[in-house]
Design a protein around this motif. Structure first.
Motif, mmCIF file in Angstrom:
data_model
loop_
_atom_site.group_PDB
_atom_site.id
_atom_site.type_symbol
_atom_site.label_atom_id
_atom_site.label_comp_id
_atom_site.label_asym_id
_atom_site.label_seq_id
_atom_site.Cartn_x
_atom_site.Cartn_y
_atom_site.Cartn_z
ATOM 1 N N ARG A 115 -39.521 -89.323 66.507
ATOM 2 C CA ARG A 115 -38.941 -88.346 65.589
ATOM 3 C C ARG A 115 -37.437 -88.249 65.789
ATOM 4 O O ARG A 115 -36.668 -88.213 64.820
ATOM 5 N N SER A 116 -37.009 -88.208 67.040
ATOM 6 C CA SER A 116 -35.577 -88.113 67.300
ATOM 7 C C SER A 116 -34.871 -89.419 66.936
ATOM 8 O O SER A 116 -33.721 -89.411 66.496
ATOM 9 N N GLN A 117 -35.560 -90.550 67.111
ATOM 10 C CA GLN A 117 -34.981 -91.823 66.716
ATOM 11 C C GLN A 117 -34.816 -91.890 65.206
ATOM 12 O O GLN A 117 -33.814 -92.391 64.696
ATOM 13 N N PHE A 118 -35.812 -91.381 64.474
ATOM 14 C CA PHE A 118 -35.705 -91.323 63.013
ATOM 15 C C PHE A 118 -34.507 -90.478 62.610
ATOM 16 O O PHE A 118 -33.726 -90.864 61.735
ATOM 17 N N ALA A 119 -34.368 -89.331 63.258
ATOM 18 C CA ALA A 119 -33.246 -88.441 62.952
ATOM 19 C C ALA A 119 -31.915 -89.111 63.265
ATOM 20 O O ALA A 119 -30.950 -88.990 62.490
ATOM 21 N N ALA A 120 -31.851 -89.834 64.387
ATOM 22 C CA ALA A 120 -30.612 -90.518 64.759
ATOM 23 C C ALA A 120 -30.250 -91.583 63.727
ATOM 24 O O ALA A 120 -29.089 -91.716 63.326
ATOM 25 N N GLY A 121 -31.247 -92.355 63.294
ATOM 26 C CA GLY A 121 -30.997 -93.379 62.281
ATOM 27 C C GLY A 121 -30.592 -92.777 60.950
ATOM 28 O O GLY A 121 -29.673 -93.264 60.280
#
Length: 208
Positions: A115-121
């Protein structure tokens, strides 16, 4: 050859040439893949594709407000520059573990969740105003005004999928266990070069 096929080929070619040119998203995907593995970078790829899809949707619906007024464009550009600087600093931090021994899911910090990786991208791509200008220009210059919205939507869907699968390919290549094991001695420098590239891009964007 059909008019729409000619449009599609021109649009897809211009988009792919832009896609293969290394930018902030490329360095973010490579740096994260080397550090966390390809499976973790998949969230980044999805976030980047979603942000591109948002800008494509704006281009399809005729919104040009990203460039007008200038204050909004400047605000987005400044926020994007600061975020790139933050991402660069994160990649410059030491990895704290060998590249060929990824942490199990239950031992990973929350910051590395999908989820945090999605947000970062998503943030990386949405805070880059050049994406908005690029897609708006692409549809304005190449796509005819009388092209049906349904066909334009297909163009947009193709580009979103192209962004996702291209970034996913980069992540798979950079983050596969075999590649990471072979690059063990060089992982530190790959992370640092990716982080340095993001810092440089952020600084250039901030100082323009």
């Amino acid at each position: 050859m059909s008019k729409y096929l000619v449009e599609f080929v021109a649009l897809a070619t211009a988009h792919f040439l832009a896609l293969i040119s290394p930018g902030p998203d490329f360095f973010l995907v490579v740096g994260t893949s080397v550090r966390e593995g390809a499976s973790r970078a998949a969230g980044l790829c999805a976030g980047i594709a979603a942000a591109n899809g948002a800008y494509i949707l704006l281009a399809l619906t005729g919104f040009a407000f990203i460039k007008e007024p200038p204050l909004l464009f400047t605000a987005i550009r400044t926020a994007g520059a600061l975020y790139l600087l933050y991402l660069g600093l994160m990649l410059l931090k030491p990895s704290q573990r060998p590249v060929d021994s990824p942490l199990p899911d239950d031992e990973r910090p929350r910051g590395t969740s999908r989820r945090s990786q999605f947000a970062a991208g998503f943030l990386s791509a949405i805070l880059n105003p050049k994406n908005a200008v690029f897609y708006l220009s692409l549809f304005t210059v190449i796509v005819s005004r009388d092209t049906p919205q349904a066909i334009q939507a297909c163009y947009g869907l193709w580009m979103v999928l192209a962004v996702f699968f291209w970034d996913l390919l980069i992540a798979r290549l950079a983050g596969s266990e075999k590649v990471r094991a072979r690059l063990d001695r060089h992982t530190h420098w790959i992370e640092k070069c990716s982080g340095g590239a993001l810092l440089l891009l952020g600084a250039v964007l901030l100082l323009r």
